[in-house]
Each structure stands twice: as structure tokens, then as C-alpha cells.
Design an enzyme around this catalytic site. Structure first.
Site, PDB file in Angstrom:
ATOM      1  N   ARG A   1      47.348  54.218  43.024  1.00 23.75           N
ATOM      2  CA  ARG A   1      48.132  54.215  44.597  1.00 23.75           C
ATOM      3  C   ARG A   1      49.295  53.338  44.940  1.00 23.75           C
ATOM      4  NH1 ARG A   1      42.611  53.596  47.664  1.00 23.75           N
ATOM      5  NH2 ARG A   1      42.316  54.046  45.052  1.00 23.75           N
TER       6      ARG A   1
ATOM      7  N   LYS B   1      36.282  48.300  34.348  1.00 26.45           N
ATOM      8  CA  LYS B   1      35.656  49.302  34.130  1.00 26.45           C
ATOM      9  C   LYS B   1      34.293  49.240  33.380  1.00 26.45           C
ATOM     10  CE  LYS B   1      39.144  52.434  35.352  1.00 26.45           C
ATOM     11  NZ  LYS B   1      39.024  53.205  35.985  1.00 26.45           N
TER      12      LYS B   1
END
Length: 508
Positions: free
Chosen positions: A354, A280
Site C-alpha cells: 500500500r 514473514k
């Protein structure tokens, strides 16, 4: 392991028929109208707020410009007839016809937030909705300061309200509501504490230890898998995400057995998320201390279920990992095998939530649950679509809508979202069963939901809550929400579980 006790460190809440002689501040509600503000409720507490006292207060409030707008605060000296009370704090409720439980909750929260350094507060807001007022007062007074040194610890006049007394019209008024509200508020505060604890002190092993200590104190069944057991049993998603960190992953299961209907809760427990190799940007990466908010919520909820004694069986399955870049981290292009055998091409290591959830959902499905709810700070796309205060709710249509409706009823604002068929093909991989992301940014929250749906057992009523924005408040305080962890969606989860419980009771 750090010793942990169940969360009961908020203000003391109590019911009272009279104003005590040591009351510092009396909180009253004020509604707005075209003819000026009015004190609410107008039909209770006449022995305390007599007609003369009400008239005096309204004159004082009008003189300093109080309108009764929602969450407006106006403090005036107490009339001499209110013996022992120093001042009166009027908190706006907005138009009388629009006052509901959530508005009472917010009013109580903003009022108690404003009264730092106050020892004893009394309020008439409980006459409008005692449960909502109690939740709001407790959560509004919430604070988190275990990492402050003596030199920066809150001074006495900066500490939260110590005790809140709710004025009641009769001795039996609202006793059950107050007890339930305090239990719920304490559970929300437990989730907030987990989220607000920095990743230096809350890494997977420590998180599992703290959850285990709380669960065992509550009489729950506990199972913890360490990194070796996870690898041996085939939890490829949890292992893959956690392999880049020196602090290895865990998976914890907490079970409460109260009845035949079975509900599975799954929560994303990424104790810090750098994005891994798909790293990020540095700006706001510190917010990723909150990437375990889904785990915090489901742990707090199953503890609350035990305290409330609901007549259902609830099991929380919580994967915990730290997503770090290193020589051992998984790479974009790697293929992992999820628990249960599905292979996934990892195109973006920052779509890690996920992967751990998929493992946990399959494991939770082995218990043959009737309902399955997973909670995660899953996608930035949630905030793009719905903002920072509205969770996205996906899943099987009927249960999705039920969860979203209940979420709005308790003030957590869940909104139903679709799982468009046309997006599913974009999760196809050229070399594996699935890719973990689509090749575009369209419908990112929905694509993540579609990915998770691949792992939900057939026939199970399923809801997926994406709380990326609502679980962590990076802006200014509002209502009963301060900065940092919010505890969303604990109140939604417990309300859904109570709804399922009541449905079961009605069919007996």
C-alpha cells in the site's frame, strides 16, 4: 539488461475447414444429461463427424464410462473413417444448458494440458465459442522452462502442443475472434512469464528494463525513475520500502495515447517480499516471488491495448521495489512522507504494498484520468475472505460493480467488496496523518482499500483489485491454469478497457 521479445511462444493457433492428414488428436466436446453424454456442438461439422462417426464415438465413450462431466477427459481410438487421426479426446462440458464461454475455455485448457508431446491437434470446440476455445487452448498449453538445464529440459513427449487447429463451418467463421483471443492469451502469458521469473533474475532494475524493452517495441512512451530520482521527487513510499535492499527501487510509466478518455493503471511491483523487519515466516515465503503480479498484469495490459489499438489513452504507473530486512531497512514506527505530502506511520513493514501503491496512485492522478484501476497482491486477508480464486474488488460503487461484473463475465471471478466507514478511524496514527495498518486483523483487505482511497483524486472512477490468491496458483492445475503465475487479472483489465472504449464510441 536481458533482451526480451513480445510473448508469442505458445502453440500456433489456426482455423481449418477440414481435418489435415497429419492430425494426431481430435478434441471434441461432450455434454452430460440423464440420457447419457452427447457430442457438442450437435449442429455443426456433419461433413467430418457424420452420424455414423458420432454413433461410433458415443458407443466407444460409453463403453469406457465417459459421462461428459465438466473437464472430464476420455481418450479413445479414432474411427477408421477419420483418416489420419490417431485418437479422439473427449472433454466434458457438463450439462448442455450450462455450457458458457468460461466452460469452453476451461475444457479447451484442460484438453491441451493433457496432450503434451502432440504436434498437431484439431478441435471442434471452436464451434461453441471460438474466442473462448482459443484462449483456453493457448493458456492450457502454456509452459515456463527457461531455467531448466539440458538434463531436465522437457523431452519431446513432454512438450506442450505445438499447433491447434480449430475446425470451422465456413471460411469466414471467427477470424476476428481468433486473432483477438490469441492477442489476449499472449498478454496473459507475458504476465505469467514475469511472475514465474525468480527474484534472483527479476529485481526492480531488471523488471523495469524488461518492461521498457517491451514497451518501446510496442511504440509506447516510457519514463523510468531510478532510486536517486525517486528520492529527489519525493516518492517516500517506494524509497522507504526499497531502502533495505541492495537492489534499489524503480518506478516506470508506460503510456499509450489512443483517444480522449484517460485510464490510469497502477500495479504493485514488489519483486520479492520478505516482510522487511516485520519478517514473514519461512514457510511458503518462496511464494512471494509473485508479489509483483499486479505490476505484471498492468504492464501486459497496456502492451495489449497498443496491439488492439483501442481508442482511449492508457497509462500504467508501476512502482518496483524489493522488501528486505537489513541495517538500512525502514523500521516499525518510522514515519515516511508519501509522494504528494501525506505522512504515514509504518507500524508493520510487511504492509508495504500500500505504501508503494499510494505513491503511484498520486502520480497517476496528476494526469487527470477519468478512471483509475490499481491491481495488487495486497493482503492475505483477501484469501481469508474470498479464497484463492476470487479477486476482491473495491472502489467507487458504480465502477467497482462494473469491474466485478466484467471480471465474472470473462471467467476471472471478481467480487465486489465494501469499504466500511467504521474501519477508517482505525487507520489514524498518533503521530502522522495515517498508519499503514489497523491495530486489529478484522477486515484487513477492506482496511487496505480504505488506506488506498485516501490517495485517489476526487471525482475519479476508481477500482482496486486485490488478487493475492488468484494471481498465483500454489495448488494443482485446473482448467487452463497451471501451477505458478496465472495472469489474473489481465483479461478483466482488457475487458474493462474495451467496455470503456465501446461506451465512448457509442456516445460519439
Amino acid at each position: 539488461m536481458t533482451a526480451v521479445a513480445d510473448r508469442s511462444l505458445g502453440p500456433e493457433l489456426a482455423r481449418s475447414l477440414t481435418l489435415g492428414p497429419d492430425t494426431d488428436v481430435l478434441i471434441i466436446g461432450l455434454t452430460s444429461s440423464d440420457t447419457g453424454p452427447a457430442i457438442a456442438p450437435d449442429d455443426l461439422f456433419g461433413d467430418i463427424l457424420t452420424a455414423d462417426i458420432r454413433a461410433q464415438l458415443l458407443d466407444q465413450l460409453a463403453a469406457v464410462g465417459a459421462k461428459g462431466k465438466a473437464e472430464e477427459l476420455t481418450r479413445v481410438p479414432a474411427p477408421t473413417e477419420l483418416a489420419g487421426v490417431t485418437s479422439v479426446l473427449a472433454v466434458g462440458l457438463g450439462p448442455a444448458e450450462k455450457v458458457d464461454a468460461e466452460q469452453v475455455r476451461r475444457a479447451a485448457g484442460v484438453a491441451t494440458r493433457a496432450l503434451t508431446g502432440t504436434e498437431l491437434v484439431a478441435t471442434t470446440l471452436g464451434g461453441l465459442d471460438l474466442g473462448a476455445a482459443a484462449e483456453g487452448a493457448y493458456l492450457g498449453a502454456y509452459s515456463f522452462s527457461p531455467f531448466r538445464s539440458d538434463r531436465s529440459a522437457p523431452k519431446p513427449d513432454e512438450r506442450p502442443v505445438a499447433r491447434v487447429e480449430f475446425l470451422i463451418p465456413t471460411p469466414e467463421f471467427g477470424e476476428t475472434a481468433l486473432t483477438r483471443a490469441q492477442l489476449i492469451a499472449e498478454a496473459v502469458a507475458t504476465a505469467r512469464d514475469f511472475v514465474n521469473t525468480p527474484p534472483s533474475h527479476l529485481y526492480p532494475a531488471e523488471f523495469a528494463d524488461r518492461a521498457q524493452a517491451l514497451a518501446e517495441a510496442a511504440g509506447l512512451e516510457v519514463e523510468v525513475l531510478d532510486e536517486k530520482e525517486l528520492a529527489a521527487q519525493g516518492y517516500g513510499g517506494v524509497v522507504g520500502v526499497g531502502q533495505g535492499s541492495s537492489r534499489p527501487p524503480r518506478l516506470i510509466r508506460l503510456s499509450y495515447r489512443g483517444g480522449p478518455t484517460k485510464v490510469a493503471l497502477v500495479g504493485k511491483g514488489i519483486t520479492f517480499d520478505t516482510g522487511g523487519i516485520s519478517i514473514k515466516s519461512a514457510q511458503n515465503m518462496d511464494h512471494m516471488t509473485s508479489d509483483m503480479a499486479g505490476a505484471a498484469a498492468v504492464i501486459a495490459t497496456v502492451l495489449l491495448v497498443a496491439r488492439l489499438g483501442l481508442p482511449i489513452t492508457v497509462t500504467a504507473t508501476v512502482p518496483m521495489a524489493e522488501n528486505m530486512p537489513s541495517a538500512t531497512a525502514q523500521r516499525p514506527g518510522d514515519v515516511l512522507t508519501q509522494y504528494g505530502g501525506v505522512t504515514v506511520e509504518v507500524l508493520n513493514t510487511d504492509a508495504e504494498g500500500r505504501l508503494v501503491l499510494a505513491d503511484a496512485i498520486v502520480r497517476a492522478g496528476e494526469d487527470d484520468p477519468d478512471y483509475l484501476i490499481d491491481v495488487a497482491t495486497l493482503t492475505g486477508a483477501q484469501m481469508v475472505a474470498l479464497g484463492t480464486r476470487t479477486p476482491g474488488v473495491m472502489g467507487t460503487d458504480d465502477f467497482r460493480d462494473r469491474v466485478a461484473r466484467i471480471s465474472r463475465e470473462v471467467g476471472e471471478n471478481g467480487w465486489p467488496m465494501p469499504l466500511p466507514t467504521e474501519l477508517r478511524a482505525d487507520l489514524n496514527s498518533k503521530i502522522a496523518d495515517l498508519a499503514n495498518v489497523t491495530p486489529h486483523r478484522f477486515g484487513g483487505m477492506l482496511a487496505a482499500g480504505l488506506f488506498l482511497r485516501e490517495f485517489v483524486p476526487e471525482g475519479v472512477q476508481w477500482a482496486h483489485l486485490d488478487v493475492a490468491g488468484p494471481a498465483y496458483n500454489t495448488g494443482g492445475a485446473f482448467g487452463y491454469i497451471g501451477k505458478g503465475g496465472t495472469g489474473v487479472p489481465v483479461r478483466t483489465l482488457i475487458a474493462v478497457l474495451e467496455d470503456i472504449s465501446s461506451e465512448d464510441t457509442a456516445t460519439e
